[in-house]
Design an enzyme around this catalytic site. Structure first.
Site, PDB file in Angstrom:
ATOM      1  N   VAL A 190      31.541  43.339  41.134  1.00  0.00           N
ATOM      2  CA  VAL A 190      30.776  42.214  40.589  1.00  0.00           C
ATOM      3  C   VAL A 190      29.660  41.796  41.541  1.00  0.00           C
ATOM      4  CG1 VAL A 190      30.890  39.786  39.881  1.00  0.00           C
ATOM      5  CG2 VAL A 190      32.692  41.382  39.191  1.00  0.00           C
TER       6      VAL A 190
ATOM      7  N   THR B 227      36.542  35.893  38.797  1.00  0.00           N
ATOM      8  CA  THR B 227      37.383  35.386  37.719  1.00  0.00           C
ATOM      9  C   THR B 227      38.564  34.646  38.331  1.00  0.00           C
ATOM     10  OG1 THR B 227      36.744  37.226  36.285  1.00  0.00           O
ATOM     11  CG2 THR B 227      38.726  36.005  35.683  1.00  0.00           C
TER      12      THR B 227
ATOM     13  N   LEU C 192      30.868  42.087  32.534  1.00  0.00           N
ATOM     14  CA  LEU C 192      30.371  43.428  32.791  1.00  0.00           C
ATOM     15  C   LEU C 192      31.404  44.469  32.391  1.00  0.00           C
ATOM     16  CD1 LEU C 192      28.879  42.844  36.357  1.00  0.00           C
ATOM     17  CD2 LEU C 192      27.711  42.624  34.149  1.00  0.00           C
TER      18      LEU C 192
ATOM     19  N   LYS D 264      35.818  33.157  30.082  1.00  0.00           N
ATOM     20  CA  LYS D 264      36.093  34.524  30.532  1.00  0.00           C
ATOM     21  C   LYS D 264      37.493  34.968  30.119  1.00  0.00           C
ATOM     22  CE  LYS D 264      35.864  38.436  32.641  1.00  0.00           C
ATOM     23  NZ  LYS D 264      35.409  38.724  33.968  1.00  0.00           N
TER      24      LYS D 264
ATOM     25  N   ASN E 192      38.327  38.009  27.280  1.00  0.00           N
ATOM     26  CA  ASN E 192      39.074  39.221  27.613  1.00  0.00           C
ATOM     27  C   ASN E 192      40.429  39.264  26.922  1.00  0.00           C
ATOM     28  OD1 ASN E 192      37.067  40.303  29.134  1.00  0.00           O
ATOM     29  ND2 ASN E 192      38.007  39.919  31.114  1.00  0.00           N
TER      30      ASN E 192
ATOM     31  N   PHE F  33      36.430  47.578  19.803  1.00  0.00           N
ATOM     32  CA  PHE F  33      37.730  47.481  20.461  1.00  0.00           C
ATOM     33  C   PHE F  33      38.895  47.684  19.486  1.00  0.00           C
ATOM     34  CE2 PHE F  33      34.970  45.631  23.561  1.00  0.00           C
ATOM     35  CZ  PHE F  33      35.530  45.986  24.777  1.00  0.00           C
TER      36      PHE F  33
ATOM     37  N   TYR G 248      40.045  50.828  18.500  1.00  0.00           N
ATOM     38  CA  TYR G 248      40.313  52.260  18.569  1.00  0.00           C
ATOM     39  C   TYR G 248      41.716  52.466  19.124  1.00  0.00           C
ATOM     40  CZ  TYR G 248      35.307  53.014  17.847  1.00  0.00           C
ATOM     41  OH  TYR G 248      34.044  53.035  17.327  1.00  0.00           O
TER      42      TYR G 248
ATOM     43  N   CYS H 247      40.422  44.092  34.518  1.00  0.00           N
ATOM     44  CA  CYS H 247      40.196  42.821  33.819  1.00  0.00           C
ATOM     45  C   CYS H 247      41.249  42.486  32.771  1.00  0.00           C
ATOM     46  CB  CYS H 247      38.812  42.838  33.172  1.00  0.00           C
ATOM     47  SG  CYS H 247      37.458  42.824  34.365  1.00  0.00           S
TER      48      CYS H 247
END
Length: 448
Positions: free
Chosen positions: A11, A127, A159, A213, A217, A258, A260, A269
């Site tokens: 980061v 984070t 990222l 954040k 996620n 997302f 799959y 993360c």
């Protein structure tokens, strides 16, 4: 603007380099002398497409500097970004020792500058659990006293490894939590070159920025666990998850990102942030049933995949003495990150049952060697890796794995068996080629 990045990990380095690219004067601070020396030679410590070239350009232009000297790094900085590691244990409890050290060092320097200095904005970029930014503020204030001017802010990063430069230079959104309007205006000036594509910058309160954040996620991890659960149902009832996915994702409310099926999420993360939400819930007395289910589903996914391998070889004893080849060892393509990589979990399971493992990854093998030692032998070519193997496991969907020479592959393998954890190949084709083929959410294929 004069900026300092505290920490030159993923980061900190990406953030510093990208800020330098838009004309800011950036100093990257680290405590690792060897790392700083390599950075000064433009040797990038991580694999990230485009990063080395951008480092070289901005270092040559004098906009990007690296140092071990904390006083040098902090004294002239208008904004200080704390980008240090925040490791967590298996229950999601975050270790803030590096945050503490950074806060103490910053406090020591700004205390010596006295009350007449221009107020610095100290930004938590790492984070961290909600409340940490104010914890940093209070820790610094306890050291410097009431007369030293500064403010704190939280600026979470979004990222994706392998696409970090694009994500930073053209973000979907920028999120900032601030204590006052003056700090908010500094962020608007700083990020203006990055949001000219019309995407928003959100200035909000600090706790909400910290939570964005985790919520983001955790939601993406939920999508991955959901589609894997549906894949397991498809296998049980004879449906094809690829067809099911096509049908459901054509609904605009669902989308396709997302969703799959595969071996579950890994990296630094999603596992860490999902566990952090569970931990924060436990501390606050808030039940996090969905987060707990997401984490449990993800951990089970690689175990369920390994059971296919065990079953094919006739039970646990059947793996003893077998050679298993692995294509892909990083947790995803376009990165050398092996943290929580599904492939390494499968390697450890296979070795535990007496198998010998061979592996190849385009960029992650140095990290694998350091992590795994002699547990897996590493090879420089996909066919050399598969040589003499009783089965091949595909665990990362690098492009070079998508259209191999199947005749050559079959000729070097001891057994024509593929366990495809990324659904790269068409079932009908694999049957025609004479392979035993197992994937995720689809029925296995036996040689025709």
């Amino acid at each position: 603007m004069k900026l300092t990045m505290v920490g030159t990990g993923y980061v900190g380095l990406v953030t510093g380099v990208c800020f330098a690219e838009t004309g800011n004067d950036v100093t990257c601070l680290d405590v690792d002398a060897r790392k700083i020396e390599k950075l000064k030679q433009n040797i990038c410590p991580i694999y990230e497409p485009g990063l080395t070239e951008m480092m070289e350009r901005n270092f040559k232009a004098g906009r990007l500097n690296y140092t071990l000297d904390k006083e040098e790094a902090y004294k002239d900085a208008e904004m200080i970004f704390i980008c240090v590691g925040t490791p967590s244990d298996e229950k999601g409890h975050t270790d803030l020792k590096y945050i503490d050290a950074a806060a103490d060092d910053i406090a020591s320097v700004i205390k010596t500058l006295g009350p007449n200095q221009t107020p610095k904005v100290i930004v938590v970029k790492s984070t961290v659990p909600v409340g940490t930014t104010f914890y940093v503020r209070d820790r610094i204030r306890a050291i410097v006293g009431p007369d030293i001017p500064f403010s704190v802010a939280d600026n979470p990063e979004f990222l994706k490894e392998g696409d970090a430069i694009i994500d930073f230079m053209k973000p979907d959104r920028v999120v900032v939590g601030v204590e006052n309007e003056e700090a908010g205006e500094k962020f608007r000036d700083l990020y203006d070159p990055f949001v000219r594509n019309g995407h928003p910058i959100y200035i909000m309160d600090v706790p909400s920025a910290e939570m964005v954040k985790y919520a983001s996620n955790n939601f993406l991890a939920t999508k991955i666990s959901f589609i894997n659960e549906m894949a397991n149902l498809c296998e049980a009832y004879g449906a094809d998850i690829n067809r099911v996915r096509e049908g459901m994702c054509s609904d605009k409310r669902v989308g396709h990102h997302f969703l799959y099926p595969g071996l579950g999420y890994g990296g630094s993360c999603f596992p860490k942030d999902t566990l952090a939400c569970i931990m924060m819930g436990d501390k606050a007395g808030v039940t996090t049933q969905i987060s707990n289910a997401v984490h449990g589903t993800n951990q089970r996914q690689r175990n369920l995949f390994f059971k296919k391998i065990v079953k094919h070889f006739g039970g646990e004893m059947g793996l003893n003495g077998k050679t298993i080849a692995f294509w892909g060892l990083a947790f995803k393509p376009r990165t050398d990150d092996i943290r929580e990589a599904p492939a390494l979990s499968l390697v450890r399971m296979a070795v535990g049952y007496g198998a010998t493992c061979r592996g190849f990854d385009p960029v992650a093998m140095e990290n694998v060697a350091a992590e795994m030692g002699n547990t897996i032998s590493l090879h420089d070519d996909i066919y050399e890796t598969a040589k003499g193997a009783d089965a091949l496991i595909i665990s990362t969907d690098w492009d070079e794995f998508k259209t191999p020479d199947f005749e050559k592959l079959a000729s070097v393998m001891n057994g024509k068996v593929i366990f495809d954890g990324r659904n790269l190949y068409r079932r009908q084709q694999m049957g025609q080629l004479g392979f035993h083929y197992y994937s995720v959410g689809r029925q296995p294929v036996m040689p025709s």
